[in-house]
Scaffold this active site. Sequence first.
Site, PDB file in Angstrom:
ATOM      1  N   ASP A 174      43.254  48.228  43.616  1.00  0.00           N
ATOM      2  CA  ASP A 174      43.765  49.164  42.601  1.00  0.00           C
ATOM      3  C   ASP A 174      45.288  49.019  42.476  1.00  0.00           C
ATOM      4  OD1 ASP A 174      44.547  50.415  44.929  1.00  0.00           O
ATOM      5  OD2 ASP A 174      43.746  52.387  44.414  1.00  0.00           O
ATOM      6  N   SER A 175      45.877  48.141  43.292  1.00  0.00           N
ATOM      7  CA  SER A 175      47.281  47.766  43.109  1.00  0.00           C
ATOM      8  C   SER A 175      47.500  47.181  41.717  1.00  0.00           C
ATOM      9  CB  SER A 175      47.707  46.748  44.176  1.00  0.00           C
ATOM     10  OG  SER A 175      46.784  45.673  44.234  1.00  0.00           O
ATOM     11  N   ASP A 222      37.864  47.521  44.723  1.00  0.00           N
ATOM     12  CA  ASP A 222      38.603  48.621  45.359  1.00  0.00           C
ATOM     13  C   ASP A 222      38.288  49.934  44.633  1.00  0.00           C
ATOM     14  OD1 ASP A 222      40.364  49.666  47.165  1.00  0.00           O
ATOM     15  OD2 ASP A 222      42.180  48.938  46.159  1.00  0.00           O
ATOM     16  N   LYS A 239      35.892  48.503  48.842  1.00  0.00           N
ATOM     17  CA  LYS A 239      36.846  49.041  49.814  1.00  0.00           C
ATOM     18  C   LYS A 239      37.201  50.458  49.390  1.00  0.00           C
ATOM     19  CE  LYS A 239      41.438  48.060  49.770  1.00  0.00           C
ATOM     20  NZ  LYS A 239      41.984  49.419  49.624  1.00  0.00           N
ATOM     21  N   GLU A 243      39.800  53.961  50.657  1.00  0.00           N
ATOM     22  CA  GLU A 243      40.855  54.430  51.548  1.00  0.00           C
ATOM     23  C   GLU A 243      40.393  55.666  52.307  1.00  0.00           C
ATOM     24  OE1 GLU A 243      44.532  54.986  49.393  1.00  0.00           O
ATOM     25  OE2 GLU A 243      44.441  52.975  48.522  1.00  0.00           O
ATOM     26  N   GLU A 246      46.932  49.109  57.038  1.00  0.00           N
ATOM     27  CA  GLU A 246      48.142  48.915  56.230  1.00  0.00           C
ATOM     28  C   GLU A 246      49.348  49.610  56.856  1.00  0.00           C
ATOM     29  OE1 GLU A 246      47.777  49.571  52.017  1.00  0.00           O
ATOM     30  OE2 GLU A 246      49.942  49.361  51.687  1.00  0.00           O
TER      31      GLU A 246
HETATM   32  O1  KIV Z   1      45.016  47.755  46.182  1.00  0.00           O
HETATM   33  C1  KIV Z   1      45.353  46.844  46.945  1.00  0.00           C
HETATM   34  O2  KIV Z   1      45.708  45.739  46.518  1.00  0.00           O
HETATM   35  C2  KIV Z   1      45.323  47.118  48.366  1.00  0.00           C
HETATM   36  C3  KIV Z   1      46.231  46.326  49.272  1.00  0.00           C
HETATM   37  C4  KIV Z   1      46.410  46.995  50.545  1.00  0.00           C
HETATM   38  C5  KIV Z   1      45.825  44.955  49.526  1.00  0.00           C
HETATM   39  O3  KIV Z   1      44.625  47.969  48.786  1.00  0.00           O
END
Ligand code: KIV
Length: 266
Positions: free
Chosen positions: A45-46, A84, A114, A116, A183
């Site tokens: 999500d970056s 993500d 993924k 968080e 991270e």
């Molecule tokens: O969103 C992202 O790119 C991440 C980074 C920590 C790799 O979560």
Amino acid sequence: MTKFTIQDFLKKKTERKKITMITAYDYPFARIVDEVGVDAILVGDSLGMVVQGLENTLPVTMDEMIYHTKMVTRAVQNAMVIGDMPFMSYQAGIEDAVRNAGRFLKEAGASAVKLEGGMEVAEHIRAMTRSDIPVMAHIGLTPQSIHRMGGYKVQGKTDESAKRLIEEASIVEDAGAFSVLLEAIPMELAKKITETLTIPTIGIGAGPYCDGQVLVLHDVIGLFERFVPKFVKKYANLKEEALKAIKKYKDEVENGMFPSEEHSFK
Ligand code: KIV
């Protein structure tokens, strides 16, 4: 070459071979990254910051993540593609989490997701894993918690917070995560977590002792300059290259050098 799987993730840890991971958000870069042979691609999500030009990752939506993940899976033959989960795609409840995670596999062709969080998402991870959705957890600096954390700060620096991160890593492993991303935490803490867990750790700003590493593609190739964290290593300056090429094109159009006969039809 066959597709990299979650079993390969675990095998690499057992064989003490480093896992390579990088982000990608579109077809052309995903092709390049895959051609290099990295093990896994994170559609992070970056993208909110490095592609969409947002201040932080919070406004990124599920539909946008699906859109970008589709472009990446279309390009990739070998790497494992991990989608993500954006802010508010899982925080409000376990049912949301399973449904949205499922979209990454069903609509976008990803092999895993993924999300968080540690303790607070353990039940989400359990439910997603029960639904056959492989999950990578993400602890330490979690950018979706920027307002609670008061900025992008290194985590786990006090004994108490380090202890909590070790506990959280074990909790997400017990919940069924196949890997955990660490991270911005001190490298000795990352080492301890890596030695404690049976699942692989993937570090970003977590030092050299993790089982694998991930970086944001646009940081690596010099396409994002708004801020560069200490843990980033810039391997190329594509912005400079692009500036040079586009300036040359503009100059050649202006002075009549382009198009020449070579680029024209008779
Ligand atoms: O969103 C992202 O790119 C991440 C980074 C920590 C790799 O979560």
